[in-house]
Design a protein around this motif. Structure first.
Motif, PDB file in Angstrom:
ATOM      1  N   ASP A 127       0.831  -1.201   0.000  1.00 35.22           N
ATOM      2  CA  ASP A 127       0.000   0.000   0.000  1.00 35.22           C
ATOM      3  C   ASP A 127       0.869   1.255   0.000  1.00 35.22           C
ATOM      4  OD1 ASP A 127      -2.175  -1.639   0.053  1.00 35.22           O
ATOM      5  OD2 ASP A 127      -2.928  -0.990   2.001  1.00 35.22           O
ATOM      6  N   ALA A 128       1.820   1.329   0.927  1.00 37.32           N
ATOM      7  CA  ALA A 128       2.662   2.514   1.033  1.00 37.32           C
ATOM      8  C   ALA A 128       3.523   2.690  -0.211  1.00 37.32           C
ATOM      9  CB  ALA A 128       3.540   2.426   2.279  1.00 37.32           C
ATOM     10  N   THR A 130       2.990   1.566  -3.315  1.00 36.38           N
ATOM     11  CA  THR A 130       2.184   1.924  -4.483  1.00 36.38           C
ATOM     12  C   THR A 130       1.677   3.356  -4.357  1.00 36.38           C
ATOM     13  OG1 THR A 130       1.545  -0.396  -4.717  1.00 36.38           O
ATOM     14  CG2 THR A 130       0.243   1.232  -5.922  1.00 36.38           C
ATOM     15  N   ARG A 131       1.302   3.772  -3.170  1.00 32.17           N
ATOM     16  CA  ARG A 131       0.891   5.161  -2.958  1.00 32.17           C
ATOM     17  C   ARG A 131       2.035   6.118  -3.282  1.00 32.17           C
ATOM     18  NH1 ARG A 131      -0.530   4.655   1.860  1.00 32.17           N
ATOM     19  NH2 ARG A 131      -2.761   4.268   1.528  1.00 32.17           N
ATOM     20  N   TRP A 192      -8.657  -1.144  -5.179  1.00 26.55           N
ATOM     21  CA  TRP A 192      -7.454  -0.944  -4.371  1.00 26.55           C
ATOM     22  C   TRP A 192      -6.736   0.340  -4.765  1.00 26.55           C
ATOM     23  CZ3 TRP A 192      -2.092  -2.485  -5.865  1.00 26.55           C
ATOM     24  CH2 TRP A 192      -1.197  -2.362  -4.791  1.00 26.55           C
ATOM     25  N   LEU A 193      -6.551   0.535  -6.065  1.00 28.06           N
ATOM     26  CA  LEU A 193      -5.826   1.713  -6.533  1.00 28.06           C
ATOM     27  C   LEU A 193      -6.622   3.002  -6.306  1.00 28.06           C
ATOM     28  CD1 LEU A 193      -4.310   0.264  -9.820  1.00 28.06           C
ATOM     29  CD2 LEU A 193      -3.109   0.757  -7.681  1.00 28.06           C
ATOM     30  N   LEU A 196      -5.947   4.228  -2.992  1.00 29.25           N
ATOM     31  CA  LEU A 196      -4.595   4.755  -2.801  1.00 29.25           C
ATOM     32  C   LEU A 196      -4.378   6.115  -3.458  1.00 29.25           C
ATOM     33  CD1 LEU A 196      -2.484   1.490  -3.305  1.00 29.25           C
ATOM     34  CD2 LEU A 196      -3.162   2.580  -1.159  1.00 29.25           C
ATOM     35  N   ARG A 268      -3.868  10.374 -11.167  1.00 27.08           N
ATOM     36  CA  ARG A 268      -3.677  10.820  -9.803  1.00 27.08           C
ATOM     37  C   ARG A 268      -4.724  11.873  -9.444  1.00 27.08           C
ATOM     38  NH1 ARG A 268       1.349  14.192  -6.972  1.00 27.08           N
ATOM     39  NH2 ARG A 268       0.308  14.330  -4.945  1.00 27.08           N
TER      40      ARG A 268
END
Length: 270
Positions: A127-128, A130-131, A192-193, A196, A268
């Protein structure tokens, strides 16, 4: 491959496996990367971050598409793989810049496109990590993430673990599946994305199968994350694993495997 009871040395593992990794370019990495780049759609003059770039399977075609007016930063933690990518690229693309670094601490931002093909799985904290990649794109910039689909490579991980010496198998924990538990389908990957920091995420499965020979089945062990299952086994022990693994494939009648990937592209959040 999920949580483990030990800390796998990803950088060391892939450094040792560089030649085996490159041997899979034609059957595996190149077609997967071609599909990913097609959907990420790098454009002329764009600034691109190619994260976990390996031996350049996605970075090189991306650099061709952005042209000499663009820039592609190709980042990987395994120096032997980066060296192979440099050899593949030659001197013909000054817009392609190679870096040996941990992309989860890569600082430059403002990219038009951030792409990562089959790399986020190796982050200590997916998670971290990919973020962090998402935040390298400028607000509204594109982010393209490719992961293995649920069921990809099966039953190779299971058969490989069963071929290990008993004491080695007991230390593995859950180091068996290449798919991300929370992102094994297009819908779950997109969800999921989005969580994030991406918006307008579109995800799809790119279905593909790979016909196996005993030689290719073993090459998939040595040249992918499956290699980590072998741990610190010596040459004699590895030889025994190979013999039992190939025999198990023959006994099960495994002649092809699913190598379906999931590719998600979003922007983004501004």
């Amino acid at each position: 491959m999920g949580d483990t009871t030990r800390e796998p040395d990803f950088a060391g593992g892939f450094a040792a496996a560089a030649a085996s990794f490159a041997a899979l370019d034609d059957p595996l990495w190149d077609p997967i990367s071609t599909a990913a780049v097609l959907r990420a759609h790098p454009r002329f003059d764009e600034l691109v971050l190619d994260a976990c770039s390996g031996d350049g399977a996605s970075a090189i075609p991306t650099a061709e598409l952005v042209g000499v007016g663009g820039v592609v930063d190709a980042v990987d933690f395994a120096e032997p793989l980066v060296d192979l990518a440099r050899e593949r690229a030659g001197e013909r693309m000054p817009q392609l810049r190679f870096h040996v670094a941990d992309v989860t601490s890569w600082e430059p931002t403002g990219y038009d496109l951030v792409q990562c093909v089959l790399g986020v799985f190796f982050f200590d904290d997916m998670d971290a990590g990919t973020r962090h990649l998402i935040e390298r794109a400028h607000p509204g910039g594109r982010v393209a993430i490719t992961v293995w689909a649920e069921g990809a490579l099966e039953p190779l991980p299971e058969l490989l673990v069963s071929a290990l010496p008993e004491d080695a198998a007991s230390e593995l924990g859950d180091l068996t599946s290449p798919a991300i538990d929370t992102a094994g389908t297009p819908g779950s990957l997109a969800q999921w994305l989005t969580g994030l920091g991406l918006v307008q995420v579109r995800a799809e499965a790119v279905q593909r199968h790979l016909d196996l020979t005993p030689e290719l089945a073993w090459a998939l062990v040595l040249g992918t994350g499956l290699r980590l299952v072998l741990g610190e086994l010596d040459e004699e022990a590895v030889s025994g694993v190979r013999e039992r693994y190939v025999a198990a494939l023959e006994e099960r009648g495994v002649t092809s495997i699913d190598i379906t990937t999931l590719i998600a592209v979003g922007r983004r959040r501004g």
